[in-house]
Enzyme design. Structure first.
Site, PDB file in Angstrom:
ATOM      1  N   TYR A 246      -1.593   0.093  10.658  1.00  0.00           N
ATOM      2  CA  TYR A 246      -1.783  -0.684   8.896  1.00  0.00           C
ATOM      3  C   TYR A 246      -0.791  -0.131   8.668  1.00  0.00           C
ATOM      4  CZ  TYR A 246      -3.735  -1.007   4.710  1.00  0.00           C
ATOM      5  OH  TYR A 246      -3.867  -0.975   2.634  1.00  0.00           O
TER       6      TYR A 246
ATOM      7  N   SER B  86       0.490  -1.311   0.281  1.00  0.00           N
ATOM      8  CA  SER B  86       0.413  -0.001   0.384  1.00  0.00           C
ATOM      9  C   SER B  86       0.864   1.230   0.598  1.00  0.00           C
ATOM     10  CB  SER B  86      -1.005   0.603   1.188  1.00  0.00           C
ATOM     11  OG  SER B  86      -1.426   1.362   1.482  1.00  0.00           O
TER      12      SER B  86
HETATM   13  N1  LIG Z   1      -8.380  -0.039  -1.191  1.00  0.00           N
HETATM   14  C1  LIG Z   1      -7.929  -0.340  -0.781  1.00  0.00           C
HETATM   15  O1  LIG Z   1      -7.819   1.348  -1.226  1.00  0.00           O
HETATM   16  C2  LIG Z   1      -6.501  -0.264  -0.700  1.00  0.00           C
HETATM   17  C3  LIG Z   1      -5.548   0.240  -1.297  1.00  0.00           C
HETATM   18  C4  LIG Z   1      -4.083  -0.002  -0.972  1.00  0.00           C
HETATM   19  C5  LIG Z   1      -3.937  -1.512  -0.285  1.00  0.00           C
HETATM   20  N2  LIG Z   1      -4.939  -2.275  -0.626  1.00  0.00           N
HETATM   21  C6  LIG Z   1      -4.624  -3.943   0.043  1.00  0.00           C
HETATM   22  O2  LIG Z   1      -5.100  -4.772  -0.799  1.00  0.00           O
HETATM   23  C7  LIG Z   1      -5.571  -5.359  -0.422  1.00  0.00           C
HETATM   24  C8  LIG Z   1      -7.348  -6.239  -0.628  1.00  0.00           C
HETATM   25  O3  LIG Z   1      -7.708  -5.062   0.003  1.00  0.00           O
HETATM   26  P1  LIG Z   1      -9.216  -4.842  -0.724  1.00  0.00           P
HETATM   27  O4  LIG Z   1      -8.993  -3.526  -1.286  1.00  0.00           O
HETATM   28  O5  LIG Z   1      -9.697  -5.414  -2.129  1.00  0.00           O
HETATM   29  O6  LIG Z   1     -10.331  -5.053   0.244  1.00  0.00           O
HETATM   30  P2  LIG Z   1     -11.790  -5.903   0.220  1.00  0.00           P
HETATM   31  O7  LIG Z   1     -12.242  -5.623  -0.666  1.00  0.00           O
HETATM   32  O8  LIG Z   1     -12.247  -5.559   1.751  1.00  0.00           O
HETATM   33  O9  LIG Z   1     -11.008  -7.533   0.136  1.00  0.00           O
HETATM   34  C9  LIG Z   1     -10.084  -7.519   1.485  1.00  0.00           C
HETATM   35  C10 LIG Z   1     -10.285  -9.097   1.380  1.00  0.00           C
HETATM   36  O10 LIG Z   1      -9.266  -9.850   2.821  1.00  0.00           O
HETATM   37  C11 LIG Z   1      -9.206 -11.025   3.525  1.00  0.00           C
HETATM   38  N3  LIG Z   1      -9.796 -10.570   4.280  1.00  0.00           N
HETATM   39  C12 LIG Z   1      -9.483  -9.906   5.701  1.00  0.00           C
HETATM   40  N4  LIG Z   1      -9.181 -10.863   7.047  1.00  0.00           N
HETATM   41  C13 LIG Z   1      -9.430 -11.979   6.622  1.00  0.00           C
HETATM   42  C14 LIG Z   1      -8.743 -12.941   7.401  1.00  0.00           C
HETATM   43  N5  LIG Z   1      -9.044 -12.367   9.092  1.00  0.00           N
HETATM   44  N6  LIG Z   1      -8.826 -13.605   6.717  1.00  0.00           N
HETATM   45  C15 LIG Z   1      -8.589 -14.444   5.416  1.00  0.00           C
HETATM   46  N7  LIG Z   1      -9.061 -13.680   4.933  1.00  0.00           N
HETATM   47  C16 LIG Z   1      -9.565 -11.827   4.777  1.00  0.00           C
HETATM   48  C17 LIG Z   1     -11.176 -10.583   2.737  1.00  0.00           C
HETATM   49  O11 LIG Z   1     -11.798 -12.004   3.255  1.00  0.00           O
HETATM   50  P3  LIG Z   1     -13.627 -11.904   3.290  1.00  0.00           P
HETATM   51  O12 LIG Z   1     -14.332 -11.402   2.366  1.00  0.00           O
HETATM   52  O13 LIG Z   1     -13.817 -13.221   3.002  1.00  0.00           O
HETATM   53  O14 LIG Z   1     -13.401 -11.846   4.772  1.00  0.00           O
HETATM   54  C18 LIG Z   1     -11.190  -9.652   1.701  1.00  0.00           C
HETATM   55  O15 LIG Z   1     -10.983 -11.184   0.048  1.00  0.00           O
HETATM   56  C19 LIG Z   1      -5.311  -5.537   1.189  1.00  0.00           C
HETATM   57  O16 LIG Z   1      -3.931  -6.372   1.516  1.00  0.00           O
HETATM   58  C20 LIG Z   1      -5.082  -3.827   0.924  1.00  0.00           C
HETATM   59  O17 LIG Z   1      -4.586  -3.331   2.058  1.00  0.00           O
HETATM   60  C21 LIG Z   1      -6.925  -1.525  -0.646  1.00  0.00           C
END
Ligand SMILES: NC(=O)c1ccc[n+]([C@@H]2O[C@H](COP(=O)([O-])OP(=O)(O)OC[C@H]3O[C@@H](n4cnc5c(N)ncnc54)[C@H](OP(=O)(O)O)[C@@H]3O)[C@@H](O)[C@H]2O)c1
Length: 249
Positions: free
Chosen positions: A148, A135
């Site tokens: 985070y 990130s």
């Molecule tokens: N969105 C942004 O702006 C952004 C920016 C930079 C980096 N990121 C990174 O991108 C990655 C994906 O995030 P996203 O934006 O796609 O968010 P998201 O839609 O909330 O997806 C997060 C994923 O992580 C899984 N997860 C959360 N807690 C978990 C646990 N205890 N065990 C197993 N799986 C778990 C969730 O699974 P379940 O739904 O099945 O619980 C979901 O599939 C993350 O690492 C996040 O930090 C996101």
């Protein structure tokens, strides 16, 4: 690494970036193992894409190792691991509950370390690719997202350290560094994204960058690319960066 025919384990596959990546990889002919907790969403994704569902809560100690063992019992060879699962937490650090600190570090950092280590012996025999979703918070630091940002900085430097260490085993490593992405991430952490700019990108943009990083063995990819600029300014002129960050946020 060719995507066609590759066995790819994607964590956090049930939502957002992970789900977009599963769609991107299955279209390219990869055999995708989709790990996550939400079984309904995973089942829908599997029906749509043909991916194999792997239920896994990555928060408990040892969960990364357990997931790797379950994967290896069915698929002796994993070509690509995408450490994507992650959670956020926003608010004053002093008010962050201990349990939230523990969970965040467990999911964002400990589980990827465990999973990577457990899959390494196989990858050392056959070669492979490790992709990490970092990130921009982990590159620059963000007020009210200290833990985070620290978890992502830790993941980032873990990946960067592995890259030279594993090169002789034909294991390549990428870090993809997204900015703001339009996923349920913000709703789940309990605080919506409030700024007008930068505008959130569709998760497909990050999925495309991940696929490209795997195919072309790219060490690091910023999404969007201009995020490289504030990181460079901070590296070269930290005082200037701090002044700009204080003024423009
Ligand atoms: N969105 C942004 O702006 C952004 C920016 C930079 C980096 N990121 C990174 O991108 C990655 C994906 O995030 P996203 O934006 O796609 O968010 P998201 O839609 O909330 O997806 C997060 C994923 O992580 C899984 N997860 C959360 N807690 C978990 C646990 N205890 N065990 C197993 N799986 C778990 C969730 O699974 P379940 O739904 O099945 O619980 C979901 O599939 C993350 O690492 C996040 O930090 C996101």
């Amino acid at each position: 690494m060719r995507l066609t025919g590759a066995v790819v384990l994607v964590t956090g596959a049930s939502s957002g970036i992970g789900a977009a990546l599963v769609r991107r990889l299955t279209r390219a002919g990869s055999r995708v193992l989709a790990a996550g907790r939400d079984l309904e969403r995973l089942a829908r994704l599997a029906a749509e894409t043909g991916a194999t569902v792997l239920p896994a809560d990555l928060a408990p100690p040892g969960a990364g190792r357990d997931l790797a063992e379950r994967v290896l019992a069915r698929h002796p060879r994993v070509d690509v691991l995408v450490n994507n699962a992650g959670i956020g937490w926003a608010g004053a650090f002093a008010e962050m509950p201990d349990a939230a600190v523990d969970e965040l570090i467990a999911v964002n950092l400990r589980a990827p370390v465990e999973l990577t280590r457990a899959l390494l012996p196989g990858m050392r025999r056959h070669g492979g690719h490790l992709a990490f979703v970092g990130s921009i918070a982990g590159r620059l630091g963000v007020a009210e997202e200290a833990v985070y940002a620290a978890s992502k900085a830790g993941l980032d430097i873990f990946a960067q350290s592995l890259r030279p260490e594993l090169a002789r085993h034909r294991i390549t490593v990428s870090v993809v560094v997204p900015g703001v992405v339009d996923t349920p991430f913000f709703a789940r952490r309990g605080q919506a994204y409030q700024r007008r700019r930068p505008r959130p990108l569709p998760p497909e943009r990050v999925a495309d960058a991940l696929a490209d990083a795997i195919v072309r063995n790219r060490a690091e990819v910023y999404v969007p690319g201009w995020l490289r600029l504030p990181v460079a300014v901070r590296g070269l002129q930290p005082a200037v960066y701090r002044r700009l960050a204080a003024r423009f946020g």
